[in-house]
Each structure stands twice: as structure tokens, then as C-alpha cells.
Design a protein around this motif. Structure first.
Motif, short mmCIF file in Angstrom:
data_model
loop_
_atom_site.label_atom_id
_atom_site.label_comp_id
_atom_site.label_asym_id
_atom_site.label_seq_id
_atom_site.Cartn_x
_atom_site.Cartn_y
_atom_site.Cartn_z
N GLY A 1 0.79 -1.23 0.00
CA GLY A 1 0.00 0.00 0.00
C GLY A 1 0.82 1.27 0.00
O GLY A 1 0.37 2.31 0.49
N SER A 2 2.04 1.24 -0.53
CA SER A 2 2.83 2.48 -0.58
C SER A 2 2.19 3.48 -1.52
O SER A 2 2.26 4.69 -1.30
CB SER A 2 4.28 2.20 -1.00
OG SER A 2 4.35 1.83 -2.36
N ASN A 3 1.48 2.99 -2.55
CA ASN A 3 0.76 3.91 -3.44
C ASN A 3 -0.48 4.45 -2.74
O ASN A 3 -0.84 5.62 -2.91
CB ASN A 3 0.40 3.22 -4.76
CG ASN A 3 1.60 3.16 -5.67
OD1 ASN A 3 1.99 4.15 -6.26
ND2 ASN A 3 2.22 2.00 -5.74
N HIS B 1 8.66 2.44 -8.52
CA HIS B 1 7.81 2.75 -7.35
C HIS B 1 7.82 4.23 -7.02
O HIS B 1 6.78 4.84 -6.79
CB HIS B 1 8.32 1.95 -6.15
CG HIS B 1 7.29 1.04 -5.55
ND1 HIS B 1 6.49 0.21 -6.30
CD2 HIS B 1 6.90 0.85 -4.27
CE1 HIS B 1 5.68 -0.45 -5.50
NE2 HIS B 1 5.91 -0.09 -4.28
N GLU C 1 5.67 5.94 -9.40
CA GLU C 1 4.25 5.61 -9.20
C GLU C 1 3.64 6.54 -8.16
O GLU C 1 2.52 7.04 -8.31
CB GLU C 1 4.10 4.16 -8.73
CG GLU C 1 4.42 3.15 -9.79
CD GLU C 1 4.36 1.73 -9.27
OE1 GLU C 1 4.47 1.51 -8.05
OE2 GLU C 1 4.19 0.82 -10.11
C1 GRF Z 1 2.94 -1.29 -7.59
O1 GRF Z 1 4.27 -1.37 -8.09
C2 GRF Z 1 1.96 -1.47 -8.72
O2 GRF Z 1 2.41 -0.97 -9.95
C3 GRF Z 1 1.86 -2.95 -8.80
O3 GRF Z 1 1.85 -3.40 -7.46
C4 GRF Z 1 2.65 -2.49 -6.71
C5 GRF Z 1 1.85 -2.08 -5.52
O4 GRF Z 1 2.72 -1.52 -4.60
N1 GRF Z 1 0.66 -3.36 -9.48
P1 GRF Z 1 2.11 -0.88 -3.26
O5 GRF Z 1 1.25 -1.96 -2.61
O6 GRF Z 1 1.31 0.31 -3.65
O7 GRF Z 1 3.32 -0.53 -2.44
#
Ligand code: GRF
Length: 203
Positions: A11-13, A170, A173
Motif C-alpha cells: 500500500g505504498s501507493n 515505485h 508511481e
Molecule cells: C505497484 O508497483 C503497482 O504498480 C503494482 O503493485 C505495486 C503495488 O505496490 N501493481 P504498493 O502496494 O502500492 O506498495
């Protein structure tokens, strides 16, 4: 405006979206976070931010249709304007996609249309391509194939490994996802079948 975020992992995004919201840069509020993995760290991030965190384990459902039916119900309870897939590692059924068509954004770790699917970093290295990156696109019935809203690109270097590429992707992103969400919630993006317009101009 309200957002529901679907996750499967760290869930870093999601965290990037939470930060953007706390700085009034998201254009709406995250109403709920749903994970198909009950112990996903991203659910803790949601709880720590006071956001409704829902575990919906796919193993408790007999098939994709049943799972998507339950997922649709939970999402609709929060009446979102936008559903964001931030590392949600399940393929959504056509029924789900059609239910929310035009208001689901997905984050994918490649420069789409190249490298749809999984293990993008390793595949990019194996092919020796010079550029890599990440994309946010509208979700359509075909996996990782919807019209792209925003991308970030980077150069692949000699000494890159899947891990170093993943880290570089990342970081990007975390920049592009909040921007895409904000553009959508400001009403600047229009999904139109296989294309998307921004302020009326095709992207
Ligand atoms: C991200 O790199 C996304 O592109 C991929 O899964 C990862 C999720 O990372 N589909 P996080 O859970 O948001 O850290």
C-alpha cells in the motif's frame, strides 16, 4: 468526491494518496480501502489514517463472479466517484468492469502498452530495453489495455536489477497516481471507449 482504493499488498501507493489527501492535493477523500489479502499492510495504513479498511478474502468465495459480486456490494456502500486499483492483484470480471466503467483507474508498472501483465521489471531486463516506467490507465475488460492517462519513464542502466528497477518505478508511481486521481476528480478526464480526453483534447 469519494474514492475507494483496492489493494493487495504494502500500500505504498495508497500511502501516497493518503499524503496527497492530507495536503489537499487529491481532490477528494478516500472513503474506504478494500484488500483481497486480509493481512495486507496497506489495510494498517488505512486504519492508521482513520479510513475504513475492509478485508475481503477471495478464498472465501467459490468463484470470480461470486467474489466480484461481494466486491461490488462493498464498493457501492461507499458510493465512490472513483475506484483506484493500487496494486490490486486480481483480474476483475467483465461484470465488475461494466458496473464501474469509466471510473476505475489502475496503476501498472510498465510503459503501457508494453509489458502488460506480471513481472514487468524482470521482463524488461531480460529483453534489454532502454526505457521502463509506470502508467495509470482506465480499466477496461481487457487486462492492462485501457486508455492511458499519465506515465513516467526512466532509463534502464547496465547495473539495474529487478529490485533496483522496481524501486525506481515505485518512486515514480507515487508521483503519477495522485496526479491522475486529482485530474479525474477535477472532471478533466473523460473516458471514451478506447480513448481518453483531457480538457476535451484526446490524450
Ligand atoms: C505497484 O508497483 C503497482 O504498480 C503494482 O503493485 C505495486 C503495488 O505496490 N501493481 P504498493 O502496494 O502500492 O506498495
Amino acid at each position: 468526491p469519494r474514492i475507494v482504493v483496492l489493494i493487495s499488498g504494502s500500500g505504498s501507493n495508497l500511502q501516497a494518496l493518503i499524503e496527497a489527501q492530507s495536503h489537499d492535493r487529491l481532490g477528494g477523500e478516500i472513503a474506504a480501502v478494500i484488500s483481497n489479502v486480509p493481512d495486507a499492510y496497506g489495510l494498517k495504513r488505512a486504519r492508521d489514517a482513520g479510513i475504513d479498511a475492509v478485508a475481503l478474502p477471495h478464498r472465501e468465495y467459490d468463484n470470480r463472479e461470486a467474489y466480484d459480486g461481494a466486491l461490488i456490494k462493498v464498493i457501492e456502500r461507499h458510493e465512490p466517484d472513483l475506484v483506484v486499483l493500487a496494486g490490486f492483484m486480481r483480474i476483475l470480471s467483465p461484470r465488475f468492469v461494466q458496473r464501474f466503467i469509466g471510473r476505475v483507474l489502475n496503476l501498472h508498472p510498465s510503459l503501457l502498452p508494453a509489458y502488460q501483465g506480471l513481472d514487468t521489471h524482470a521482463r524488461v531486463l531480460a529483453d534489454g530495453v532502454a526505457n521502463h516506467g509506470c502508467s495509470v490507465h482506465f480499466v477496461t475488460e481487457e487486462l492492462d489495455s485501457g486508455p492511458v492517462v499519465i506515465q513516467a519513464a526512466l532509463d534502464v542502466t547496465e547495473d539495474d536489477t529487478p529490485a533496483t528497477l522496481k524501486a525506481k518505478v515505485h518512486a515514480r508511481e507515487h508521483l503519477i497516481l495522485p496526479i491522475a486521481v486529482n485530474w479525474f476528480l477535477q472532471g478533466r478526464l473523460r473516458y471514451a471507449g478506447q480513448s481518453v480526453t483531457m480538457d476535451g483534447t484526446p490524450l
